[in-house]
Design a protein around this motif. Structure first.
Motif, PDB file in Angstrom:
ATOM      1  N   ARG A   4       0.819  -1.197   0.000  1.00 36.92           N
ATOM      2  CA  ARG A   4       0.000   0.000   0.000  1.00 36.92           C
ATOM      3  C   ARG A   4       0.857   1.252   0.000  1.00 36.92           C
ATOM      4  N   GLN A   5       0.297   2.312  -0.543  1.00 37.38           N
ATOM      5  CA  GLN A   5       0.961   3.604  -0.519  1.00 37.38           C
ATOM      6  C   GLN A   5       0.902   4.160   0.903  1.00 37.38           C
ATOM      7  N   LEU A   6       2.014   4.685   1.388  1.00 40.43           N
ATOM      8  CA  LEU A   6       2.070   5.269   2.726  1.00 40.43           C
ATOM      9  C   LEU A   6       1.589   6.707   2.650  1.00 40.43           C
ATOM     10  N   GLY A   7       0.352   6.924   3.048  1.00 39.46           N
ATOM     11  CA  GLY A   7      -0.228   8.259   2.961  1.00 39.46           C
ATOM     12  C   GLY A   7      -0.212   8.759   1.527  1.00 39.46           C
ATOM     13  N   ARG A   8       0.256  10.001   1.352  1.00 40.82           N
ATOM     14  CA  ARG A   8       0.337  10.576   0.010  1.00 40.82           C
ATOM     15  C   ARG A   8       1.745  10.517  -0.550  1.00 40.82           C
ATOM     16  N   THR A   9       2.630   9.773   0.117  1.00 40.57           N
ATOM     17  CA  THR A   9       4.008   9.654  -0.359  1.00 40.57           C
ATOM     18  C   THR A   9       4.092   8.626  -1.487  1.00 40.57           C
ATOM     19  N   GLY A  10       5.277   8.524  -2.067  1.00 38.75           N
ATOM     20  CA  GLY A  10       5.521   7.506  -3.075  1.00 38.75           C
ATOM     21  C   GLY A  10       6.022   6.204  -2.481  1.00 38.75           C
ATOM     22  N   LEU A  11       6.174   6.159  -1.153  1.00 37.83           N
ATOM     23  CA  LEU A  11       6.673   4.960  -0.487  1.00 37.83           C
ATOM     24  C   LEU A  11       5.557   3.943  -0.335  1.00 37.83           C
ATOM     25  N   ARG A  12       5.838   2.693  -0.687  1.00 34.90           N
ATOM     26  CA  ARG A  12       4.872   1.619  -0.556  1.00 34.90           C
ATOM     27  C   ARG A  12       5.352   0.644   0.510  1.00 34.90           C
ATOM     28  N   VAL A  13       4.405   0.195   1.331  1.00 39.84           N
ATOM     29  CA  VAL A  13       4.730  -0.702   2.442  1.00 39.84           C
ATOM     30  C   VAL A  13       3.783  -1.898   2.406  1.00 39.84           C
ATOM     31  N   SER A  14       4.242  -3.007   2.945  1.00 42.00           N
ATOM     32  CA  SER A  14       3.392  -4.193   3.017  1.00 42.00           C
ATOM     33  C   SER A  14       2.274  -3.967   4.031  1.00 42.00           C
ATOM     34  N   SER A  15       1.106  -4.539   3.768  1.00 41.06           N
ATOM     35  CA  SER A  15      -0.061  -4.319   4.625  1.00 41.06           C
ATOM     36  C   SER A  15       0.140  -4.876   6.031  1.00 41.06           C
ATOM     37  N   VAL A  16       1.040  -5.834   6.164  1.00 38.17           N
ATOM     38  CA  VAL A  16       1.457  -6.316   7.482  1.00 38.17           C
ATOM     39  C   VAL A  16       2.943  -6.050   7.612  1.00 38.17           C
ATOM     40  N   GLY A  17       3.336  -5.408   8.709  1.00 33.78           N
ATOM     41  CA  GLY A  17       4.743  -5.128   8.958  1.00 33.78           C
ATOM     42  C   GLY A  17       5.275  -6.022  10.068  1.00 33.78           C
ATOM     43  N   LEU A  18       6.576  -6.194  10.095  1.00 33.11           N
ATOM     44  CA  LEU A  18       7.219  -7.034  11.098  1.00 33.11           C
ATOM     45  C   LEU A  18       7.762  -6.167  12.232  1.00 33.11           C
ATOM     46  N   GLY A  19       7.232  -6.345  13.429  1.00 33.01           N
ATOM     47  CA  GLY A  19       7.722  -5.621  14.596  1.00 33.01           C
ATOM     48  C   GLY A  19       8.832  -6.388  15.289  1.00 33.01           C
ATOM     49  N   THR A  20       9.767  -5.662  15.891  1.00 32.50           N
ATOM     50  CA  THR A  20      10.959  -6.297  16.469  1.00 32.50           C
ATOM     51  C   THR A  20      11.170  -5.950  17.946  1.00 32.50           C
ATOM     52  N   MET A  21      10.116  -5.566  18.648  1.00 34.27           N
ATOM     53  CA  MET A  21      10.273  -5.123  20.032  1.00 34.27           C
ATOM     54  C   MET A  21      10.896  -6.211  20.917  1.00 34.27           C
ATOM     55  N   THR A  22      10.615  -7.475  20.626  1.00 35.35           N
ATOM     56  CA  THR A  22      11.124  -8.565  21.463  1.00 35.35           C
ATOM     57  C   THR A  22      12.492  -9.077  21.028  1.00 35.35           C
ATOM     58  N   TRP A  23      13.005  -8.589  19.897  1.00 37.29           N
ATOM     59  CA  TRP A  23      14.255  -9.135  19.358  1.00 37.29           C
ATOM     60  C   TRP A  23      15.434  -8.853  20.291  1.00 37.29           C
ATOM     61  N   SER A  24      16.288  -9.855  20.418  1.00 34.98           N
ATOM     62  CA  SER A  24      17.516  -9.870  21.216  1.00 34.98           C
ATOM     63  C   SER A  24      17.250  -9.911  22.709  1.00 34.98           C
ATOM     64  N   ARG A  25      15.970  -9.944  23.106  1.00 37.14           N
ATOM     65  CA  ARG A  25      15.640 -10.097  24.520  1.00 37.14           C
ATOM     66  C   ARG A  25      14.789 -11.355  24.706  1.00 37.14           C
ATOM     67  N   ASP A  26      13.573 -11.368  24.151  1.00 33.65           N
ATOM     68  CA  ASP A  26      12.727 -12.561  24.214  1.00 33.65           C
ATOM     69  C   ASP A  26      12.837 -13.404  22.947  1.00 33.65           C
ATOM     70  N   THR A  27      13.319 -12.802  21.877  1.00 30.51           N
ATOM     71  CA  THR A  27      13.488 -13.489  20.597  1.00 30.51           C
ATOM     72  C   THR A  27      14.965 -13.533  20.260  1.00 30.51           C
ATOM     73  N   ASP A  28      15.538 -14.739  20.218  1.00 29.16           N
ATOM     74  CA  ASP A  28      16.976 -14.859  19.961  1.00 29.16           C
ATOM     75  C   ASP A  28      17.286 -14.748  18.476  1.00 29.16           C
TER      76      ASP A  28
END
Length: 323
Positions: A4-28
């Motif tokens: 999808r287009q991010l707002g009115r920009t030309g940047l396109r992003v996947s409709s589901v994004g990957l979050g990394t809040m747990t990486w290197s602490r709960d996620t090895d």
């Protein structure tokens, strides 16, 4: 996966994004590698991280995987700054110097010369918004960030920042919590995004994990709610009111022969103004279930029912009496 287009920009992003809040602490590193590989194979591009996640450990781990699991240019990298680490813990600091220093350290950990999207993580009551915005503008003009935005800011600050950033580089995105258990953004933030041309990145679309249904009868020993450092993050949604919403999602899921988290995620992905829903899983197995929701389009009657059960209260001044 839909892009999808991010707002009115030309940047396109996947409709589901990957979050990394747990990486290197709960996620090895092994689980993180599997998550990134599965995410990319499913067509995902947007990976969200922050300088504050595991005190930079999440960025460090993500940077170590770039070029190994996936080429840097195949991802849309989003990171955040504005929380400074001290001996007493994290301190909100969105001053120009701290933000730009944080961005430089993020780039070093990510092993790249630029991020696609850089966000100010949280409001700083002690720093004028004009100063914060000046750092955002410099990040773009120096080539360190392609686009900029805000995270967890109220509607009036979104509007003010967007005005200050006009005409260039503009405010590309706002990242905020949004789920069937947290619809506060519908009062002012989503309307502001729609009017100003910013795309919404929805964090915790699964209600901090509660909408998966895992807490309906007990608290699993390996869950966030049982974790010493994340129990407080989950606790606000372990209420009787939230349980009623979870039951409704589970009922809808049973009727569709899907899992509750798929219904919860599909609801957020289908909301107007949402560019991407950010899913942060502890394990690759959990992420794969979420990625399986990509083909789910909720029937209108289920959307209406879930909307009615969870609708936020709107009143003055968001909604004026027409009389």
């Amino acid at each position: 996966m839909e892009h999808r287009q991010l707002g009115r920009t030309g940047l396109r992003v996947s409709s589901v994004g990957l979050g990394t809040m747990t990486w290197s602490r709960d996620t090895d590193d092994h689980e993180a590698k599997d998550q990134l590989r599965d995410f990319v194979e499913a067509g995902g591009t947007l990976v969200d991280t922050s300088a504050s996640y595991a005190d930079g450990g999440a960025e460090e781990l993500l940077g170590s995987l770039l070029g190994d699991v996936v080429a840097r240019d195949e991802l849309v990298l989003c990171t955040k700054g504005g929380v400074r680490r001290t001996v007493d813990g994290g301190v909100v600091d969105a001053s120009r110097g701290t933000l730009l220093d944080s961005l430089d350290r993020s780039l070093a950990r990510l092993r790249t010369d630029r991020v696609d999207l850089w966000l100010v993580q949280t409001p700083d009551a002690r720093t004028p918004l004009e100063e914060t915005v000046s750092a955002m503008r410099l990040a773009v003009s120096s080539g360190r960030a392609r686009y900029v935005g805000l995270s967890n800011h109220p509607g009036w600050q979104v509007a003010r920042a967007a005005t200050l950033l006009e005409p260039d580089p503009g405010l590309a995105a706002v990242e905020a919590e949004y789920s069937l258990l947290q619809r506060g953004v519908e009062r002012e933030v989503l309307p502001a995004c729609a009017g100003l041309g910013a795309g919404l990145l929805a964090w915790s679309p699964l209600g901090r994990g509660v909408l998966t249904g895992k807490y309906r009868r007990t608290i699993p020993s390996d869950s966030r709610a049982a974790s010493a450092h994340l129990a407080g993050f989950v606790r606000p949604y372990l209420t009787a009111d939230a349980a009623g919403v979870v039951d409704a999602v589970a009922t809808a899921a049973a009727g569709l022969e899907r899992q509750p988290l798929e219904v919860a995620l599909a609801w957020v992905v289908g909301r107007p103004g949402v560019a991407s829903a950010l899913v942060g899983a502890r394990t690759a197995a959990q992420l794969r279930v979420a990625l399986g929701a990509d083909d789910l389009e909720l029937p209108d009657e289920i959307v209406r029912a879930l909307d009615e059960i969870t609708a936020p209260t709107l009143g003055y001044p968001e909604r004026l009496d027409p009389r």
